[in-house]
Design an enzyme around this catalytic site. Structure first.
Site: not given
Length: 331
Positions: A12, A16, A170, A197, A200, A278-279
């Site tokens: 995951h 971007d 999103g 997702h 969450e 994740d990010d």
């Protein structure tokens, strides 16, 4: 801490959401895009979480800077290439990089399919230079609505041979999964795996919907499953993979502390769960940070960490022969 006999994976990981600070700086100046700081050092706090505490709004603002500098397709290709490099540099044996071409395209009105092609080209170039296995997951960004997601899906399915799965990301509360049932029928018809997702921002019902209606065999985050004992039993019995991202959950205020994170609850219930970043660009972490944090902040033993590593390999969207090859490379 990391068991070197087990493949290290990150499933995951938003492509971007992993743009280097230096790259944001370079692309901003190259394309005359106004940046929020006058120095590279000054830019970092605007694009990366500083310290432990944050909020979802603050997190998303930082994430937006990662795509604000994607002024042309060469920029997209560069970011994709650097994602492969970063995966290899962080010690990963395998990573699934997910990306939303609509989100990446929107600031500078890039062609959505062109973004998909640039990501594929950048990853291919990276794989020539770095020793790591990479697969791609396409994202539909639900926050832009059903029509935008259908455009996004069509651009991605035009290159489905380069993808292993599709994801829905999103605003989970504002755009529930049921709005995208038709989209995911197309995904299933295309033969791609499905992750979503869910659980969450919304509750367990969002996860039930993703599994039963969208066809998800993995769930991103899923922290709210712990409030539904029947769901927990179902997840364990059906080997539905939970893509856990503890530091990201802290940074977005999904949990208020590492100690509150339900990772151990999932493991004790026999749920298939793995660690992910994740990010990583926004959170300023790598996968080893997550293992170290789970050990130090949540009291996991080395044996439990090894189980998380094995779970990640089991959950990966790869064939059994590819799984065996990952293990063979560690022998």
């Amino acid at each position: 801490m990391i068991d070197t006999s087990i493949p290290l994976v990150d499933l995951h990981r938003h492509l971007d959401g992993n743009v280097r600070v230096e790259t944001i700086w370079d692309l901003g100046h190259q394309h005359n895009i106004a940046l929020p700081a006058d120095t590279l050092e000054g830019l970092a706090p605007f694009v990366q979480i500083q310290g432990k505490e944050s909020s979802l709004v603050a997190f998303l603002k930082k994430l937006d800077w990662m795509v604000a500098v994607l002024a042309d397709l060469d920029a997209v290709k560069r970011v994709a290439y650097e994602n492969v490099a970063d995966a290899a540099i962080s010690g990963l044996d395998y990573a699934e990089l997910r990306f939303s071409p609509y989100y990446m395209a929107m600031n500078h009105k890039l062609p959505i399919e062109g973004v998909v092609e640039a990501v594929i080209d950048g990853v291919k170039a990276g794989l020539k230079d770095y020793e790591v296995k990479i697969n791609l997951i396409g994202i539909m960004s639900r926050s832009f609505g059903q029509d935008a997601c259908m455009q996004e899906l069509e651009a991605l399915l035009a290159h489905k041979q380069h993808l292993v799965a599709m994801d829905l990301a999103g605003d989970e509360l504002g755009f529930p999964g049921a709005l995208f049932n038709d989209h995911f029928k197309k995904v299933r018809d295309a033969g791609l795996a499905i992750t979503a997702h869910a659980g969450e921002a919304a509750g367990a019902e969002s996860m039930w919907q993703a599994i039963q209606e969208l066809g998800a065999t993995r769930i991103g985050h899923g922290v709210n499953a712990i409030h539904d004992p029947k769901l927990m039993e179902y997840l364990a019995a059906n080997r539905i993979g939970i893509e856990s991202c503890p530091t990201s959950n802290l940074h977005t205020s999904t949990v208020t502390s590492y100690q509150e994170h339900p990772l151990r609850t999932f493991m004790e219930a026999g749920v298939l769960i793995g660690l992910n970043t994740d990010d990583p660009g926004v959170s300023a972490i790598d996968i080893k940070h997550e293992y170290r944090t789970v050990k130090q902040e949540m009291g996991f033993s080395d044996a439990e960490l090894a189980q998380l590593q094995r779970n990640g390999v089991e959950m990966a969207f790869i064939s059994d022969s590819e799984r065996k090859a990952l293990y063979a490379a560690k022998a």
